[in-house]
Design an enzyme around this catalytic site. Structure first.
Site, short mmCIF file in Angstrom:
data_model
loop_
_atom_site.label_atom_id
_atom_site.label_comp_id
_atom_site.label_asym_id
_atom_site.label_seq_id
_atom_site.Cartn_x
_atom_site.Cartn_y
_atom_site.Cartn_z
N GLU A 168 -9.44 -2.20 5.21
CA GLU A 168 -10.01 -1.94 6.53
C GLU A 168 -11.22 -2.84 6.78
O GLU A 168 -11.83 -3.34 5.82
CB GLU A 168 -10.44 -0.47 6.62
CG GLU A 168 -9.28 0.53 6.52
CD GLU A 168 -8.55 0.74 7.86
OE1 GLU A 168 -8.44 -0.22 8.66
OE2 GLU A 168 -8.09 1.87 8.09
N HIS A 219 -6.75 -4.74 10.12
CA HIS A 219 -6.63 -4.51 8.67
C HIS A 219 -5.39 -5.21 8.11
O HIS A 219 -4.40 -5.42 8.80
CB HIS A 219 -6.67 -3.01 8.31
CG HIS A 219 -5.49 -2.20 8.76
ND1 HIS A 219 -5.61 -0.90 9.21
CD2 HIS A 219 -4.16 -2.47 8.82
CE1 HIS A 219 -4.42 -0.44 9.51
NE2 HIS A 219 -3.52 -1.37 9.30
N ASN A 272 -7.03 -2.87 14.32
CA ASN A 272 -8.40 -3.31 13.99
C ASN A 272 -8.39 -4.51 13.05
O ASN A 272 -9.42 -4.88 12.51
CB ASN A 272 -9.17 -2.15 13.35
CG ASN A 272 -8.55 -1.68 12.04
OD1 ASN A 272 -7.60 -2.27 11.56
ND2 ASN A 272 -9.09 -0.61 11.47
N ASP A 311 0.82 -1.22 0.00
CA ASP A 311 0.00 0.00 0.00
C ASP A 311 0.85 1.26 0.00
O ASP A 311 2.08 1.21 0.14
CB ASP A 311 -0.96 -0.01 1.20
CG ASP A 311 -0.28 -0.46 2.49
OD1 ASP A 311 0.95 -0.41 2.58
OD2 ASP A 311 -1.01 -0.86 3.41
C1 F6R Z 1 1.39 -1.21 5.87
C2 F6R Z 1 0.45 -2.26 6.17
C3 F6R Z 1 -0.35 -2.19 7.41
C4 F6R Z 1 0.53 -2.41 8.64
C5 F6R Z 1 -0.30 -2.32 9.90
C6 F6R Z 1 0.55 -2.51 11.15
O1 F6R Z 1 2.02 -1.47 4.65
O2 F6R Z 1 0.32 -3.16 5.42
O3 F6R Z 1 -1.36 -3.15 7.36
O4 F6R Z 1 1.13 -3.67 8.54
O5 F6R Z 1 -0.94 -1.09 9.98
O6 F6R Z 1 1.43 -1.43 11.28
P1 F6R Z 1 2.61 -1.51 12.36
O7 F6R Z 1 3.47 -2.61 11.90
O8 F6R Z 1 3.28 -0.17 12.27
O9 F6R Z 1 1.98 -1.78 13.66
#
Ligand code: F6R
Length: 244
Positions: free
Chosen positions: A141, A136, A134, A67
């Site tokens: 989401e 995702h 959450n 992303d």
């Molecule tokens: C970002 C992504 C998100 C993160 C998630 C956890 O490329 O894919 O799904 O993996 O938001 O973020 P952290 O690792 O910072 O807790």
């Protein structure tokens, strides 16, 4: 789904790098899927070490990322392109032109179509995932149904709150992202999911104890993947009452 509990984040990084090393050694032209955020940082640090020592040769691989914030230039210091260059691509001997991150600075239809074309060219050999608080995946989401293809997602309040630590003020945090859909993630040959902080407890419980695949907690989709390895820290395992 195999679950491994590790004492430290560094141990998780080493085990994930072992998996990546095996994938690349068995296919030097493998496609590696990457994520941003804090969860994979130790994994990336270990890949950089193994590239510098000559243990892994990344010159034949290509990469795709999950992303990108929508509305940020790739050169912005909070863009995911910038993050990947800094934390991984600049430290390994991958050819930069073979690293693909969705474009957050293009017309959305063009950016999504171009990314889907890249994704259709080759199956992902190994995709690393983190989980949102959450649940995702990428920026898919929680919702009533997940989208298969690359799309623009409105970020939830929980995600915006989690991301604000990287910006000067909450008003600077992007509210939209361009994300790979669930399709190519589920089609990847292998998934590794890193959950290494206790703020992921709710998502980890839904995944490990919930026993049900639901778009309201997207990370549960990995239950439907035939080859998923989940790495959690002992601290998180204790927080949710998981024993291996
Ligand atoms: C970002 C992504 C998100 C993160 C998630 C956890 O490329 O894919 O799904 O993996 O938001 O973020 P952290 O690792 O910072 O807790």
């Amino acid at each position: 789904m195999k679950i491994t509990v590790c004492e430290t984040k560094e141990q998780i990084g080493i085990l994930c790098a072992d998996i990546a090393e095996n994938v690349i050694k068995s296919n030097p032209h493998a496609r590696l899927g990457f994520a941003t955020g804090e969860s994979p940082l130790e994994y990336y640090g270990e890949l950089v070490r193994r590239s510098k020592s000559g243990q892994i040769d990344f010159s034949g691989i290509d990469t795709v990322n999950l992303d990108e914030y929508y509305g940020l230039e790739p050169s912005h210091d909070q863009s995911y392109r910038y993050f990947m260059n800094k934390n991984l691509f600049d430290g390994i001997n991958v050819k930069k032109e073979n690293t693909f991150v969705p474009m957050g600075n293009k017309d959305s239809e063009t950016a999504c179509a171009e990314y889907d074309k890249i994704l259709a060219e080759k199956r992902i050999s190994l995709q690393v995932l983190g989980s949102g608080r959450n649940g995702h995946i990428g920026f898919n989401e929680p919702s009533d149904a997940l989208t298969e293809k690359t799309h623009i997602e409105n970020l939830t309040k929980s995600t915006i709150d989690a991301n604000k630590r990287f910006f000067d003020s909450i008003d600077d945090v992007p509210t939209k992202a361009i994300t790979m859909g669930i399709g190519p993630i589920m089609q990847a040959e292998k998934l590794i999911l890193i959950m290494n902080t206790v703020d992921k407890a709710d998502a980890a419980k839904a995944l490990i104890f919930g026993g049900k695949i639901t778009p309201q907690c997207p990370i549960t989709f990995v239950l439907g993947h035939p080859d998923t390895e989940v790495f959690i820290t002992k601290e998180l395992a204790d927080a949710i009452g998981y024993k291996d």
